[in-house]
Design an enzyme around this catalytic site. Sequence first.
Site, PDB file in Angstrom:
ATOM      1  CG  PHE A  60      37.382   3.028  33.355  1.00  0.00           C
ATOM      2  CD1 PHE A  60      37.083   1.949  32.543  1.00  0.00           C
ATOM      3  CD2 PHE A  60      37.184   2.901  34.720  1.00  0.00           C
ATOM      4  CE1 PHE A  60      36.601   0.754  33.068  1.00  0.00           C
ATOM      5  CE2 PHE A  60      36.716   1.720  35.257  1.00  0.00           C
ATOM      6  CZ  PHE A  60      36.426   0.643  34.428  1.00  0.00           C
ATOM      7  CE1 TYR A  61      32.972   2.130  35.955  1.00  0.00           C
ATOM      8  CE2 TYR A  61      31.321   3.571  36.906  1.00  0.00           C
ATOM      9  CZ  TYR A  61      32.163   2.492  37.015  1.00  0.00           C
ATOM     10  OH  TYR A  61      32.208   1.761  38.178  1.00  0.00           O
ATOM     11  CB  THR A  62      30.878   5.167  28.438  1.00  0.00           C
ATOM     12  OG1 THR A  62      30.591   6.244  29.322  1.00  0.00           O
ATOM     13  CG2 THR A  62      29.864   4.067  28.652  1.00  0.00           C
ATOM     14  N   GLY A  64      35.024   7.958  29.713  1.00  0.00           N
ATOM     15  CA  GLY A  64      34.840   9.333  30.162  1.00  0.00           C
ATOM     16  C   GLY A  64      33.515   9.944  29.762  1.00  0.00           C
TER      17      GLY A  64
END
Length: 360
Positions: A60-62, A64
């Site tokens: 889920f960082y940024t 994807g």
Amino acid sequence: MPLDSYVTLGRSGLRVSPFALGAMTFGEDPGGAGTTVEESERILAAYLDRGGNFIDTANFYTNGHSERILGDFFARSPGRRHRVVLASKFFTNLFPGDPNGGGAGRSSIIAQLHETLRRMQTDYLDVYWLHNWDRQTPIEETMRTLDDLVRAGTIRYIGFSNTPAWVTAQAQTMALLRSWTPLIALQVEYSLLTRTVEGELAPLALDQGMALVPWSPLKNGFLSGKYRRGADVVDSARATYVGGPSENEYVVIETVADIAHELETPSAAVALAWLRERPGTVVPIIGARRLAHLESNLAGLDIELRDDQLKRLNEVSAPTLNYPSDLNGVMRTTLQFAGTTVDGEPSGVYPPLLASEVRY
């Protein structure tokens, strides 16, 4: 110590750099903490050129974008992919309305891994982390699924992050007794400003031969050298929504700055060098929004803290640990065995210890 002075990640044969590169900031982020694709790739290339090989991200960082940036970068130089250790995490649901879009159940783990591999344009991950504890899923389901994925070759090693020590111990014991794939590392919040991990998780990791992989080793940038009492913060995207340090935290920050001045190095380097001196294998995750941030962090490999400097840092940052850690560590209950010696020390003469002096 250069980045290619590799260490084994826990009880495994996986060799990684002493600092991992965190990709949480790679990509555009509505919150303002992300960085452009171009700058992300410059940071990544600089880390790799210095001999670094351990790169950490999450699904889920940024939203994807971080995984896609890494995938595009290595797709342009496919020979490089097999020379790095790529790690990502599962748990967070990227599909609102789908109850199985996240978590740690069998179907959701497999689906999340499929999406991560697609974004990263690879057919396997070197390390796959459980990002958080899923209270609704039996831990045996999670561990068996991860073992199946290791046997299938789509992941190579597993670790936990942000999971209670009792759950982690249960999972590790289960894996060992059932000949499933064991945990080799724990990704935890750990810094001079956040040391409560030393109560339960750090001793567990040391006992089980797991590495500690600290996230936020500079505590939201508080230990980077940007924060000064009474001064405005510059060059910090997080300052607008994280808030500033407390008065107690400033005492630690100023001690770090004093030692950095003595060693003619950045504050960030001192904070990271302190983590390198902790018991067991500790591999901090360094993050950067700019190439200059990376260089400042990597200076933590070039310095050695003296014993007196370590003592100052340990004492000023000593945490308050929960029961029974305080009883077993700080208070050191006096043993009475009729004057005999227990564990190498005469009974009845244990002085109280600072938490900073406890060695696990």
